[in-house]
Design an enzyme around this catalytic site. Structure first.
Site, PDB file in Angstrom:
ATOM      1  N   CYS A   1       0.827  -1.216   0.000  1.00 48.73           N
ATOM      2  CA  CYS A   1       0.000   0.000   0.000  1.00 48.73           C
ATOM      3  C   CYS A   1       0.857   1.259   0.000  1.00 48.73           C
ATOM      4  O   CYS A   1       0.381   2.321  -0.402  1.00 48.73           O
ATOM      5  CB  CYS A   1      -0.949  -0.005   1.192  1.00 48.73           C
ATOM      6  SG  CYS A   1      -0.138   0.035   2.803  1.00 48.73           S
ATOM      7  N   ASN A   2       2.111   1.163   0.435  1.00 41.59           N
ATOM      8  CA  ASN A   2       2.982   2.344   0.518  1.00 41.59           C
ATOM      9  C   ASN A   2       3.973   2.469  -0.628  1.00 41.59           C
ATOM     10  O   ASN A   2       4.609   3.511  -0.761  1.00 41.59           O
ATOM     11  CB  ASN A   2       3.776   2.324   1.830  1.00 41.59           C
ATOM     12  CG  ASN A   2       2.925   2.714   3.009  1.00 41.59           C
ATOM     13  OD1 ASN A   2       1.897   3.353   2.859  1.00 41.59           O
ATOM     14  ND2 ASN A   2       3.342   2.314   4.195  1.00 41.59           N
ATOM     15  N   ARG A   3       4.146   1.437  -1.424  1.00 35.35           N
ATOM     16  CA  ARG A   3       5.203   1.474  -2.425  1.00 35.35           C
ATOM     17  C   ARG A   3       4.916   0.513  -3.573  1.00 35.35           C
ATOM     18  O   ARG A   3       4.166  -0.448  -3.433  1.00 35.35           O
ATOM     19  CB  ARG A   3       6.544   1.114  -1.788  1.00 35.35           C
ATOM     20  CG  ARG A   3       6.668  -0.339  -1.355  1.00 35.35           C
ATOM     21  CD  ARG A   3       7.927  -0.592  -0.539  1.00 35.35           C
ATOM     22  NE  ARG A   3       7.842   0.040   0.762  1.00 35.35           N
ATOM     23  CZ  ARG A   3       8.532   1.133   1.103  1.00 35.35           C
ATOM     24  NH1 ARG A   3       9.356   1.696   0.249  1.00 35.35           N
ATOM     25  NH2 ARG A   3       8.407   1.651   2.307  1.00 35.35           N
TER      26      ARG A   3
ATOM     27  N   GLU B   1       7.414  -0.425  11.719  1.00 39.10           N
ATOM     28  CA  GLU B   1       6.261  -1.328  11.625  1.00 39.10           C
ATOM     29  C   GLU B   1       6.709  -2.668  11.047  1.00 39.10           C
ATOM     30  O   GLU B   1       7.636  -2.746  10.242  1.00 39.10           O
ATOM     31  CB  GLU B   1       5.140  -0.694  10.799  1.00 39.10           C
ATOM     32  CG  GLU B   1       5.534  -0.259   9.380  1.00 39.10           C
ATOM     33  CD  GLU B   1       5.236  -1.303   8.332  1.00 39.10           C
ATOM     34  OE1 GLU B   1       4.596  -2.313   8.672  1.00 39.10           O
ATOM     35  OE2 GLU B   1       5.649  -1.108   7.186  1.00 39.10           O
ATOM     36  N   GLY B   2       6.037  -3.717  11.477  1.00 36.70           N
ATOM     37  CA  GLY B   2       6.491  -5.061  11.138  1.00 36.70           C
ATOM     38  C   GLY B   2       5.893  -5.658   9.888  1.00 36.70           C
ATOM     39  O   GLY B   2       6.398  -6.652   9.370  1.00 36.70           O
TER      40      GLY B   2
ATOM     41  N   MET C   1      -4.908  -7.139   8.467  1.00 34.92           N
ATOM     42  CA  MET C   1      -4.950  -5.699   8.712  1.00 34.92           C
ATOM     43  C   MET C   1      -6.250  -5.294   9.384  1.00 34.92           C
ATOM     44  O   MET C   1      -6.269  -4.492  10.317  1.00 34.92           O
ATOM     45  CB  MET C   1      -4.761  -4.939   7.394  1.00 34.92           C
ATOM     46  CG  MET C   1      -4.789  -3.422   7.557  1.00 34.92           C
ATOM     47  SD  MET C   1      -3.453  -2.788   8.596  1.00 34.92           S
ATOM     48  CE  MET C   1      -2.107  -2.844   7.421  1.00 34.92           C
TER      49      MET C   1
END
Length: 461
Positions: free
Chosen positions: A59-61, A123-124, A205
């Protein structure tokens, strides 16, 4: 002094987009679901100048790691591939892409795996995603020695940073930041205790979001999911809270009865659009009759068009920056501790990768010794009479020759390897390689790069 080393090396390159520089509108167009990673690797390795490839899409990259026979041509081919798969013109895409090569690419992935490059430092989940890349790449042509070695080493780095530093201690997670963001955006007259909460989906999540809602004092919520089994498992794990299951077919009805909607599913298309929401009843009076959507999916589950409606407010993963901006000083200190470890591990990995240049020499030296062994064993057996030769005799002679060869090769082989764990330098290792090439006449390649490109082109239909 090191002997001249003229062979042109392949380059390790990372080509990517991140949450730090690229809006979610672009990232979602390039997102590749895990099930499609092997297909993407195959297509990338079908490009003329790409030997190996791997995709890290979260979701971030969205990052593509490749081993390119030519940096310039390889990057051009990968950029064009990204453009064609996403529909984003290459000229627009290039404004957001970052490019890193060799040591810098290695350093970047190790920082990613350690959680230093995450929106939420430490964060893991990203480490689990890097592990999944390795799992998905097993047996896939193109997930070769360089990229598989890089990602496996990145897992080691991520584990070591989390074990030897306190980078994860007190670190806010994406899921907790999501809940904090929602609570922060509630109107003054509303509270997380009385706001009607809806969570769409029930994988890892969403379970974490539910746990953080419970920690905030939320005692009741609705969870929409395809099947009831996962929701039941969450109910068994989390006590003292009422979790009501609803099937996916009831999703819009549930949205109409909710004040706050959390969504993070793997759907490639929006689940909630403007035409769906504008027909729904308003949120409660305590919410100011405005429904709050918190969507941390990429691609997004909630269509951007919804934000035009006065009855709703939509937040996505990019808005989490506001929540995690605190404690910057503490995060910088933890990052400095982690960078020491990453520096050590990067040196070891680069030494291992550079030492791969000696692999052809190792193979040729072994083959040369094996040919001599077989010839001498056959010569020895040829001098014996038929009655002297039996299976036991053959095995004894064969083992004798093999043992002598292995013992003779042990020293040279040790001096052809350099993994950064001993005092031997790469220069020394390459000097040894050239010496053995000369002594045994092992070197045959004139231009490895030229041969590889020719072979790739010849494979094209």
């Amino acid at each position: 002094m090191m002997v001249g080393y003229t062979k042109e090396n392949s380059s390790l390159v990372v080509i990517g987009l991140s949450v730090h520089t690229t809006p979610v509108e672009l990232r979602e167009k390039l997102a590749i679901p895990e099930a499609e990673w092997p297909r993407a690797i195959g297509e990338l390795c079908g490009l003329n100048h790409i030997e190996e490839a791997v995709v890290l899409s979260t979701c971030n990259r969205m990052e593509i790691y490749v081993v390119a026979l030519s940096q310039h041509r390889g990057i051009k081919e990968v950029t064009e591939w990204m453009s064609s798969t996403s529909g984003i013109p290459a000229s627009e895409l290039s404004q957001y892409l970052f490019l890193l090569y060799n040591k810098d690419a290695t350093q970047h992935l190790f920082e990613v795996s350690a959680g230093l490059d995450s929106l939420v430092m430490g964060e893991g989940q990203i480490l689990a995603q890097v592990k999944q890349v390795v799992k998905a790449g097993q047996g896939v042509n193109g997930f070769g020695r360089n990229v598989s070695g890089l990602f496996k080493h990145a897992i080691t780095v991520g584990k070591r940073v989390r074990t030897e530093t306190n980078i994860s201690a007190g670190a806010v997670s994406v899921s907790s930041a999501t809940v904090e963001l929602a609570v922060m955006k509630l109107p003054d007259q509303a509270s997380h205790g009385n706001a009607r909460m809806l969570v769409i989906g029930a994988c890892k999540m969403r379970k974490l979001v539910i746990k953080h809602l419970v920690a905030k004092g939320c005692k009741k919520m609705v969870v929409v999911n395809r099947t009831e089994e996962r929701v039941s498992a969450i109910c068994d794990e989390i006590n003292d809270v009422e979790i009501i299951y609803k099937p996916l077919s009831d999703m819009l009805e549930c949205v109409g009865e909710a004040d706050v909607v959390f969504t993070s599913t793997a759907s490639e298309n929006p689940l909630i659009l403007k035409q769906h929401v504008k027909e729904l009843p308003f949120a409660s009076e305590e919410m100011g009759r405005k429904r709050l959507f918190v969507d941390i999916s990429v691609p997004r589950n909630v269509g951007s068009c919804i934000d035009d409606l006065e009855s709703v407010k939509v937040y996505n993963v990019d808005n989490l920056k506001e929540e995690v901006a605190a404690n910057k000083e503490d995060r910088l200190r933890k990052a400095m501790e982690a960078q020491v470890i990453i520096g050590e591990e990067s040196g070891q990995f680069e030494a291992w990768r550079d030492s791969l240049e000696t692999v052809p020499t190792i193979k040729k030296l072994r083959a040369y010794a094996e040919r001599l062994r077989i010839a001498e064993v056959e010569k020895c057996l040829g001098k014996m009479s038929d009655e002297d030769i039996n299976k036991k005799t053959q095995k004894v002679v064969d083992d004798l020759g093999r043992g002598i060869v292995n013992k003779m090769l042990h020293g040279p082989m040790q001096h052809l390897r350099c993994d950064g764990s001993d005092s031997r330098t790469l220069s020394e290792t390459l000097e040894n390689m050239h010496a053995l090439n000369r002594m045994f006449g092992l070197e045959t390649e004139v231009s490895v790069l030229e041969q590889k490109i020719r072979a790739k082109v010849e494979q094209k239909p």
